[in-house]
Design an enzyme around this catalytic site. Structure first.
Site, PDB file in Angstrom:
ATOM      1  CD  GLN A 123      -4.384   1.639  -6.737  1.00  0.00           C
ATOM      2  OE1 GLN A 123      -3.942   2.552  -7.411  1.00  0.00           O
ATOM      3  NE2 GLN A 123      -5.541   1.714  -6.100  1.00  0.00           N
ATOM      4  CG  ASP A 126       0.502  -2.462   3.079  1.00  0.00           C
ATOM      5  OD1 ASP A 126       0.016  -3.542   2.668  1.00  0.00           O
ATOM      6  OD2 ASP A 126      -0.179  -1.422   3.212  1.00  0.00           O
ATOM      7  CG  HIS A 141       1.741  -0.180  -7.664  1.00  0.00           C
ATOM      8  ND1 HIS A 141       0.821   0.657  -7.064  1.00  0.00           N
ATOM      9  CD2 HIS A 141       1.541  -0.061  -9.005  1.00  0.00           C
ATOM     10  CE1 HIS A 141       0.104   1.264  -8.008  1.00  0.00           C
ATOM     11  NE2 HIS A 141       0.512   0.841  -9.176  1.00  0.00           N
ATOM     12  CB  CYS A 152      21.648 -12.187 -12.062  1.00  0.00           C
ATOM     13  SG  CYS A 152      21.475 -12.276 -10.258  1.00  0.00           S
ATOM     14  CB  CYS A 200      23.381  -9.156  -6.675  1.00  0.00           C
ATOM     15  SG  CYS A 200      22.894 -10.846  -7.088  1.00  0.00           S
ATOM     16  N   GLY A 240     -10.490   2.480  -0.293  1.00  0.00           N
ATOM     17  CA  GLY A 240      -9.314   3.196   0.202  1.00  0.00           C
ATOM     18  C   GLY A 240      -8.381   3.694  -0.875  1.00  0.00           C
ATOM     19  CB  SER A 241      -7.717   3.632  -4.075  1.00  0.00           C
ATOM     20  OG  SER A 241      -6.951   4.190  -5.134  1.00  0.00           O
ATOM     21  CB  CYS A 284     -11.622   0.481   4.575  1.00  0.00           C
ATOM     22  SG  CYS A 284     -11.393   1.405   3.043  1.00  0.00           S
TER      23      CYS A 284
END
Length: 292
Positions: A123, A126, A141, A152, A200, A240-241, A284
């Site tokens: 999720q 990074d 995400h 475009c 753009c 980790g969520s 973790c």
């Protein structure tokens, strides 16, 4: 790996006890029994790389500040919202893009190479799993390292855009205060006022990071793809969520429906605690390297 020897950055990691040997054994059994492990990670896997999360008690962005991330509708509708977003992002980018994977990212990369990890869904935006070398990966995400045009669809690297910003704003300077999980920093309206944002290069449209902002939805195509990978899996590990965001939580609900065993490694409560087979309250980067 120089990364794996580096000591973790614990500034944004909530306090927790060292791993309990019994819990290590339980997670080892869980992983050993899995042949096709489906892993979902969240901001808590990147905190040890020095990137804050949103919700952790005491150290998360929401706990420390009243700042909230940009909303999709506001970004699309308002030129001043885009100017504010990009000015902050411009200042934060050199630091944010320099973060490196920690031991937890490297362990998941190794599990993939050993054929243990069937699919990894993050999720996070990074790019740390990509930097670690994970390939069987879906960035649910999106990723801040990519930018695209809303009109475009033209794509460019965020690092290229940094050069455009520098060319357009040769004398503009601002000092940042704090950094957010998406690379945003805190600047005043006064600092932002004269910042120039490029359009753009192909059509003059609005440039946006390839990230699902709050208030936007993940594409149905991506959701279907992840459900397919989950259907091929035999167990699920959440690392980790807190799974507060529905876009990730729906896959845990699907895993429960399929009666897959679910293990959670997260400091603090999660939305899945009441139906997980195993819940571990450890870092973790401290616990995952103990699993073989």
């Amino acid at each position: 790996h120089s990364v794996s020897r580096a000591s973790p950055n614990l500034t944004f990691v909530p306090a927790c006890l060292p791993p309990d040997p019994v819990e290590v054994e339980e997670l080892q059994r869980f992983v050993s029994n899995s042949k096709r492990l489906f892993v979902m990670t969240g901001a808590g896997i990147s905190t040890e790389s020095g990137i804050p999360d949103y919700r952790s008690e005491g150290v998360g962005l929401y706990a420390r500040t009243d700042r909230r991330p940009v909303q999709h509708a506001e970004f699309v509708r308002s030129a001043s919202a885009r100017q504010r977003y990009w000015a902050r992002n411009f200042v934060g980018w050199p630091q944010f893009s320099s973060h490196q994977p920690n031991k937890a990212h490297l362990v998941l990369r190794d599990w993939e190479r050993l054929g243990k990890l069937h699919w990894l869904v993050t999720q996070n935006v990074d790019a740390l799993h990509t930097k670690a070398g994970s390939q069987r990966l879906t960035e649910l995400h999106g990723c801040t390292h990519r930018v695209f045009c809303l009109a475009c669809g033209d794509q460019l690297l965020r690092s290229e855009l940094q050069e455009h910003f520098e060319a357009l704003n040769p004398t503009w300077k601002a000092e940042a205060f704090g950094v957010a999980p998406d690379g945003d920093v805190f600047l005043t309206d006064e600092q932002v006022r004269n910042f120039q944002v490029p359009a753009c290069r192909k059509c003059g449209g609005i440039l946006k990071p390839d990230v699902t902002f709050f208030g936007d939805t993940v594409s149905q195509e991506k959701v279907t793809f992840v459900h397919q990978r989950l259907a091929e899996s035999d167990s699920m590990l959440v690392a980790g969520s807190s799974m507060q965001v529905y876009s990730g939580y729906r896959f845990a609900l699907a895993a429960r429906e399929k009666k897959l065993p679910i293990a959670i490694l997260n400091i603090g409560p999660t939305r899945l605690d009441h139906f997980a087979s195993l819940k571990l309250n450890s870092r973790c980067g401290e616990l995952l390297p103990l699993i073989v």
